[in-house]
Write a protein that holds these residues in place. Structure first.
Motif, PDB file in Angstrom:
ATOM      1  N   VAL A  71      -2.570   0.499  -8.594  1.00 25.80           N
ATOM      2  CA  VAL A  71      -3.429   1.253  -7.686  1.00 25.80           C
ATOM      3  C   VAL A  71      -4.841   0.696  -7.755  1.00 25.80           C
ATOM      4  O   VAL A  71      -5.409   0.512  -8.844  1.00 25.80           O
ATOM      5  CB  VAL A  71      -3.421   2.745  -8.059  1.00 25.80           C
ATOM      6  CG1 VAL A  71      -4.465   3.518  -7.273  1.00 25.80           C
ATOM      7  CG2 VAL A  71      -2.027   3.338  -7.839  1.00 25.80           C
ATOM      8  N   ASP A  72      -5.401   0.400  -6.603  1.00 25.37           N
ATOM      9  CA  ASP A  72      -6.778  -0.084  -6.525  1.00 25.37           C
ATOM     10  C   ASP A  72      -7.707   1.000  -7.070  1.00 25.37           C
ATOM     11  O   ASP A  72      -7.673   2.139  -6.609  1.00 25.37           O
ATOM     12  CB  ASP A  72      -7.128  -0.397  -5.065  1.00 25.37           C
ATOM     13  CG  ASP A  72      -8.447  -1.145  -4.926  1.00 25.37           C
ATOM     14  OD1 ASP A  72      -9.437  -0.718  -5.564  1.00 25.37           O
ATOM     15  OD2 ASP A  72      -8.482  -2.137  -4.170  1.00 25.37           O
ATOM     16  N   PRO A  73      -8.547   0.679  -8.066  1.00 28.75           N
ATOM     17  CA  PRO A  73      -9.434   1.690  -8.639  1.00 28.75           C
ATOM     18  C   PRO A  73     -10.294   2.390  -7.597  1.00 28.75           C
ATOM     19  O   PRO A  73     -10.677   3.557  -7.778  1.00 28.75           O
ATOM     20  CB  PRO A  73     -10.285   0.892  -9.632  1.00 28.75           C
ATOM     21  CG  PRO A  73      -9.437  -0.293  -9.982  1.00 28.75           C
ATOM     22  CD  PRO A  73      -8.681  -0.632  -8.743  1.00 28.75           C
ATOM     23  N   ARG A  74     -10.577   1.708  -6.488  1.00 30.07           N
ATOM     24  CA  ARG A  74     -11.403   2.331  -5.447  1.00 30.07           C
ATOM     25  C   ARG A  74     -10.679   3.490  -4.772  1.00 30.07           C
ATOM     26  O   ARG A  74     -11.328   4.350  -4.151  1.00 30.07           O
ATOM     27  CB  ARG A  74     -11.785   1.287  -4.403  1.00 30.07           C
ATOM     28  CG  ARG A  74     -12.714   0.186  -4.922  1.00 30.07           C
ATOM     29  CD  ARG A  74     -12.864  -0.932  -3.912  1.00 30.07           C
ATOM     30  NE  ARG A  74     -11.600  -1.663  -3.724  1.00 30.07           N
ATOM     31  CZ  ARG A  74     -11.430  -2.664  -2.857  1.00 30.07           C
ATOM     32  NH1 ARG A  74     -12.442  -3.032  -2.071  1.00 30.07           N
ATOM     33  NH2 ARG A  74     -10.262  -3.274  -2.779  1.00 30.07           N
ATOM     34  N   ASP A  75      -9.321   3.528  -4.912  1.00 28.94           N
ATOM     35  CA  ASP A  75      -8.548   4.575  -4.252  1.00 28.94           C
ATOM     36  C   ASP A  75      -8.000   5.607  -5.226  1.00 28.94           C
ATOM     37  O   ASP A  75      -7.224   6.491  -4.832  1.00 28.94           O
ATOM     38  CB  ASP A  75      -7.378   3.946  -3.485  1.00 28.94           C
ATOM     39  CG  ASP A  75      -7.862   2.989  -2.403  1.00 28.94           C
ATOM     40  OD1 ASP A  75      -8.954   3.216  -1.864  1.00 28.94           O
ATOM     41  OD2 ASP A  75      -7.133   2.012  -2.121  1.00 28.94           O
ATOM     42  N   ALA A  76      -8.413   5.508  -6.487  1.00 24.11           N
ATOM     43  CA  ALA A  76      -7.865   6.409  -7.501  1.00 24.11           C
ATOM     44  C   ALA A  76      -8.136   7.871  -7.175  1.00 24.11           C
ATOM     45  O   ALA A  76      -7.332   8.759  -7.506  1.00 24.11           O
ATOM     46  CB  ALA A  76      -8.436   6.056  -8.872  1.00 24.11           C
ATOM     47  N   GLY A  77      -9.229   8.145  -6.499  1.00 22.12           N
ATOM     48  CA  GLY A  77      -9.568   9.523  -6.152  1.00 22.12           C
ATOM     49  C   GLY A  77      -8.645  10.146  -5.127  1.00 22.12           C
ATOM     50  O   GLY A  77      -8.684  11.362  -4.920  1.00 22.12           O
ATOM     51  N   ILE A  84      -3.649   4.097   0.095  1.00 22.23           N
ATOM     52  CA  ILE A  84      -3.951   3.691  -1.272  1.00 22.23           C
ATOM     53  C   ILE A  84      -3.514   2.239  -1.411  1.00 22.23           C
ATOM     54  O   ILE A  84      -2.332   1.909  -1.260  1.00 22.23           O
ATOM     55  CB  ILE A  84      -3.220   4.576  -2.297  1.00 22.23           C
ATOM     56  CG1 ILE A  84      -3.747   6.019  -2.213  1.00 22.23           C
ATOM     57  CG2 ILE A  84      -3.378   4.024  -3.716  1.00 22.23           C
ATOM     58  CD1 ILE A  84      -3.006   6.991  -3.120  1.00 22.23           C
ATOM     59  N   ARG A  85      -4.481   1.363  -1.653  1.00 19.33           N
ATOM     60  CA  ARG A  85      -4.175  -0.058  -1.746  1.00 19.33           C
ATOM     61  C   ARG A  85      -3.553  -0.396  -3.096  1.00 19.33           C
ATOM     62  O   ARG A  85      -3.902   0.181  -4.119  1.00 19.33           O
ATOM     63  CB  ARG A  85      -5.459  -0.865  -1.537  1.00 19.33           C
ATOM     64  CG  ARG A  85      -5.982  -0.795  -0.102  1.00 19.33           C
ATOM     65  CD  ARG A  85      -7.429  -1.201  -0.002  1.00 19.33           C
ATOM     66  NE  ARG A  85      -8.309  -0.175  -0.568  1.00 19.33           N
ATOM     67  CZ  ARG A  85      -9.645  -0.210  -0.496  1.00 19.33           C
ATOM     68  NH1 ARG A  85     -10.236  -1.222   0.101  1.00 19.33           N
ATOM     69  NH2 ARG A  85     -10.362   0.759  -1.026  1.00 19.33           N
ATOM     70  N   SER A 145       0.845  -1.192   0.000  1.00 16.40           N
ATOM     71  CA  SER A 145       0.000   0.000   0.000  1.00 16.40           C
ATOM     72  C   SER A 145       0.880   1.242   0.000  1.00 16.40           C
ATOM     73  O   SER A 145       2.084   1.179   0.258  1.00 16.40           O
ATOM     74  CB  SER A 145      -0.908   0.019   1.230  1.00 16.40           C
ATOM     75  OG  SER A 145      -0.123   0.095   2.418  1.00 16.40           O
ATOM     76  N   LEU A 146       0.245   2.360  -0.300  1.00 19.28           N
ATOM     77  CA  LEU A 146       0.874   3.662  -0.131  1.00 19.28           C
ATOM     78  C   LEU A 146       0.206   4.321   1.060  1.00 19.28           C
ATOM     79  O   LEU A 146      -0.997   4.592   1.042  1.00 19.28           O
ATOM     80  CB  LEU A 146       0.688   4.524  -1.381  1.00 19.28           C
ATOM     81  CG  LEU A 146       1.329   3.987  -2.675  1.00 19.28           C
ATOM     82  CD1 LEU A 146       0.990   4.889  -3.857  1.00 19.28           C
ATOM     83  CD2 LEU A 146       2.838   3.860  -2.529  1.00 19.28           C
ATOM     84  N   ALA A 147       1.005   4.529   2.106  1.00 18.65           N
ATOM     85  CA  ALA A 147       0.477   5.147   3.328  1.00 18.65           C
ATOM     86  C   ALA A 147       0.648   6.652   3.226  1.00 18.65           C
ATOM     87  O   ALA A 147       1.739   7.150   2.926  1.00 18.65           O
ATOM     88  CB  ALA A 147       1.213   4.594   4.541  1.00 18.65           C
TER      89      ALA A 147
END
Length: 855
Positions: free
Chosen positions: A80-86, A54-55, A41-43
């Protein structure tokens, strides 16, 4: 100036976050050398991800990504998990930590994140956004700072500092503000509030504008100006008529340092010595430049004249070496000790330490605030002397990371795999492969071309630039027209150092602007092959006495064991001969030598000796500001008892190999006058004393000015000391004037016939040949039938031996004679060169280059 805030804490003390081993290459992909089965992940904000997470999931790099990031091709791709793209855009404005955890959630590894790739992806529209100062009357200022949390404009005036808010464009990451006419002439900086990985927290950096057009003394603040203002133009600037343009393969270039030119010239008023204004004097130096232009010189190449970091711009702030150096013994250590004591604050430096790329250097102006008008006056003075002007530009590094990095931390500099700044260029290397650094290069070049009427650019360490960046420069210049821009951009020449080394070597990061990489582009690169073959050995030899074709290898051994046995010397001479022949063709890769080998099949230190596709790809030289001057190299290499008259002949013969070659000819200022730097091989910070350019031959040539500076030269002092003490190695006026006369003749011969500028590889292959010649002799024959209105052929014989040589002349109809320039030479030796029609043989005296023409 920096002030600090906070950006979140860490709960894992053992994590090493001083490095950045993860690479966020676009909005969807992180590349990191980790095991794919772990959780990644990116913390945001710190290891705990207290500002969000960001997962990331395992994936693979696409072929396009591997092509764009070849040094990361073996890394694990994390998507990057699409759910965290924002979260991505906001994440980049704070601290980001890449974290790997096991299945239980225990941290296994953590590192900082490199972000240039994702910034280029997210803010691609910034590539065409307006940047820097603009507006002739109403100014607008714009700064690209996509990771900043806030940017403000600090304006300075009589009442101190006022701060103005700037507006952020979220699509481009550009902050801008529009002012009023009263802002013109005022000093300004930007206050950039941004997360700094180096500080580990959010800081506010006060920075100058990377697009500055003017600055205060020593570059402390930017200044708002319009380069169209009449006050910044010398008389006649808008009506300046330039000398006729020539393509690179017809150029003859004189490498000159602004301060060297006049610092020691007593014919220049003292207040103007070492400044731009010396180029508008009727001085000894300007008279000599005009004479060289009449001989055929086309360009003056100026060592760095942009705003540099290492010379105090106000004279009152400088400290010069003590006087009396000329009275010291010629082999003394005291001169260099005196120079070293003031080197950090004196008036001299080569200038390869950029501060502001697009502002003239202030120490070369009579006052720093006069730099723009006086720089333009220098260009006008050189143009009116018949010479076009080349700028030496250094976009591959900055003086320090404090120049650009505080604006967008981690972006403008090339980072190694662990996130440390690459320094193979000597200093903090830049990253022109990143969109906005590459754009800064192009925009800066266009500004110099449009507003300062520069006629050419020489790129320092050009191999550290992508080829695409140099082609973008070429494209931008080609778009400039006299009607629209006041200049013909297509007439501007480009060349540089195409060396292949460092972290980018071998295309490790991108296709480079190297010798081989630029073949066929018309962007020239320096030919080190011919240089080394003429001089002998290489720049880094432990023993400087290794001989070459022009320094005694052909029949005048100097006794150094570094030269090997007689058989080894003969083998090396033969090898050097082929390197020189290839160089004389313009280093063509597909030219076939008499041996049957192509230029690309001859080895130079393991690389192809021939690398060019055409003569516009190459710049031929035997000396430059780097390494010893040609005279100093010959002082080391020629036998100690070589008479001065023969030293002059070998100097002229060596210069002839550059001047009479296909491609651009390049010479270091003063080499036509036997210039010496007292054996200093790296005079970048050696003061005026070791860098003197002496226009009055009664002052000598600079040899015997003391042992060269200890730093960089001490290992050669045992070789240097006896030479410097030898009065026979200090040339008199007769020797200096003879060398200058020979060089002038070479320039006039080069300009007299298209034989030396055939223009294309096809014409060179068709017309240029190398007749068989004796050992230590190279013969060059050019068929000019239908090309030259006066002569059907031109033949050059380079006789480097201490004896006269006989050279067979290729059979053809017509009368053969010594070139008319040499037929009236004041050199009685070259006038002995002759053609015997009965035998078809040319006779050329020892240590002589003779040119014959057939009419």
């Amino acid at each position: 100036m920096t002030t600090a805030g906070t950006a979140g804490g860490d709960s894992i003390n053992h994590a090493d976050l001083s490095k950045a081993r993860a690479h966020w290459i676009d909005r969807d992909t992180v590349a990191w050398q980790v095991e794919p089965e772990h959780r990644h992940s990116l913390a945001l904000g710190g290891l705990d991800g207290d500002l969000g997470v960001i997962r990331l999931s395992p994936g693979s790099l696409s072929e396009e990504q591997r092509r764009k990031w070849p040094h990361l091709a073996g890394f694990q791709a994390l998507k990057v998990d699409p759910r965290d793209a924002g979260l991505v855009r906001e994440a980049l404005r704070g601290r980001v930590v890449a974290v790997a955890r096991d299945s239980e959630g225990t941290p296994l590894a953590a590192t900082g994140v490199q972000i240039p790739g994702v910034l280029d992806d997210l803010y691609a529209k910034a590539a065409t956004a307006a940047l820097g100062p603009s507006g002739r009357v109403v100014p607008r200022l714009a700064l690209w700072a996509p990771t900043a949390r806030k940017v403000e404009l600090a304006l300075y005036g009589g009442r101190g500092r006022t701060v103005r808010r700037m507006r952020r464009d979220d699509e481009t990451g550009v902050w801008s503000v529009r002012g009023s006419p009263s802002w013109m002439g005022r000093e300004y900086t930007y206050l950039v509030t941004v997360y700094s990985p180096a500080a580990g927290e959010i800081v506010t950096n006060e920075v100058t504008d990377p697009y500055s057009l003017a600055v205060t003394a020593d570059g402390v603040r930017s200044r708002l100006v319009s380069l169209d203002a009449a006050a910044l133009k010398p008389p006649g600037w808008d009506r300046l008529v330039k000398p006729a343009a020539v393509p690179l393969h017809r150029a003859s270039i004189y490498e000159l340092h602004v301060r060297d030119f006049s610092a020691s010239d007593a014919s220049v008023p003292e207040a103007r010595r070492g400044t731009y204004t010396a180029f508008r004097c009727d001085s000894a130096g300007m008279r000599e430049l005009r004479a060289l232009a009449r001989d055929g010189l086309t360009h003056v190449h100026l060592l760095p004249v942009f705003d540099l970091a290492t010379v105090p711009e106000r004279r009152a702030d400088r400290t010069e070496p003590e006087g009396g150096l000329a009275a010291l013994p010629p082999d003394s250590e005291r001169q260099q000790e005196s120079v070293a004591r003031t080197a950090a604050t004196d008036s001299f430096n080569w200038g390869y330490d950029p501060l502001h790329y697009t502002v003239p250097e202030g120490s070369y102006a009579t006052e720093p605030d006069r730099r723009i008008a006086e720089f333009r006056g220098m260009v006008a003075g050189l143009n009116r002397a018949g010479l076009r002007v080349v700028m030496d530009v250094v976009y591959n590094h900055t003086h320090s990371t404090g120049v650009l990095d505080p604006i967008v931390p981690g972006y403008y500099h090339r980072l190694l795999d662990d996130g440390t700044v690459a320094t193979s260029t000597c200093c903090a290397g830049t990253a022109p492969e990143h969109t906005m650094m590459g754009r800064l290069v192009v925009d800066s070049i266009v500004t110099w071309a449009r507003h300062y009427k520069i006629d050419g650019f020489r790129f320092d360490l050009m191999g550290h630039h992508p080829k695409a960046n140099l082609l973008a420069v070429r494209h931008a210049l080609d778009a400039l027209t006299p009607d629209k821009d006041g200049v013909d951009g297509r007439s501007i020449i480009l060349y540089g150092e195409g060396w292949d080394f460092g972290e980018v070597a071998g295309g490790a990061r991108f296709e480079q602007a190297t010798q081989a990489g630029l073949a066929g582009t018309g962007i020239g690169t320096f030919n080190d092959r011919l240089r080394d073959a003429v001089r002998g050995g290489g720049p880094f030899d432990a023993d400087p006495r290794v001989q070459g074709f022009g320094s005694g290898l052909a029949g005048a051994p100097n006794g150094s064991p570094a030269n090997g046995t007689p058989e080894q010397r003969r083998d090396r001479l033969a090898g050097y001969g082929d390197l020189i022949r290839i160089g004389l063709t313009g280093s063509l890769r597909d030219y076939v030598l008499p041996s049957g080998r192509k230029g690309s099949e001859v080895s130079y230190n393991g690389s192809p000796a021939g690398y060019a596709a055409g003569p516009d790809d190459v710049v031929t030289y035997v000396d430059a500001h780097d390494n010893e001057t040609l005279y100093d190299a010959l002082a080391y290499k020629l036998p100690r008892d070589t008479p001065m008259a023969d030293r002059v002949r070998m100097q002229a013969l060596s210069l002839a190999m550059a001047v009479l070659a296909q491609g651009a000819a390049f010479v270091h200022a003063g080499s036509e006058r036997l210039r010496s730097k007292s054996l200093d091989r790296n005079s970048y910070d050696s003061g005026d004393w070791f860098n003197r350019l002496l226009w009055d031959c009664a002052d000598g040539n600079g040899f015997g000015a003391g042992l060269p500076p200890k730093a960089g030269n001490e290992d050669r002092w045992p070789y240097a000391r006896p030479l410097l003490a030898d009065p026979a190695l200090r040339p008199d006026c007769a020797a200096i004037n003879a060398c200058r006369a020979r060089f002038g003749e070479l320039l006039r011969i080069r300009a007299s016939s298209p034989a030396f500028a055939l223009g294309s590889a096809a014409e060179i292959r068709r017309r240029l040949s190398f007749p068989a010649s004796a050992e230590g002799v190279i013969a060059l024959h050019v068929d000019t039938a239908g090309l030259d209105p006066r002569w059907t052929s031109v033949t050059v014989v380079f006789n480097a031996t201490p004896s006269a040589c006989a050279q067979a002349m290729p059979e053809s109809a017509g009368t053969v004679a010594l070139h008319p320039v040499q037929a009236v030479s004041d050199d009685p030796v070259v006038r002995e060169s002759a053609f015997d029609p009965a035998t078809g043989t040319l006779t050329v005296p020892a240590r002589t280059v003779a040119v014959f023409v057939r009419s």
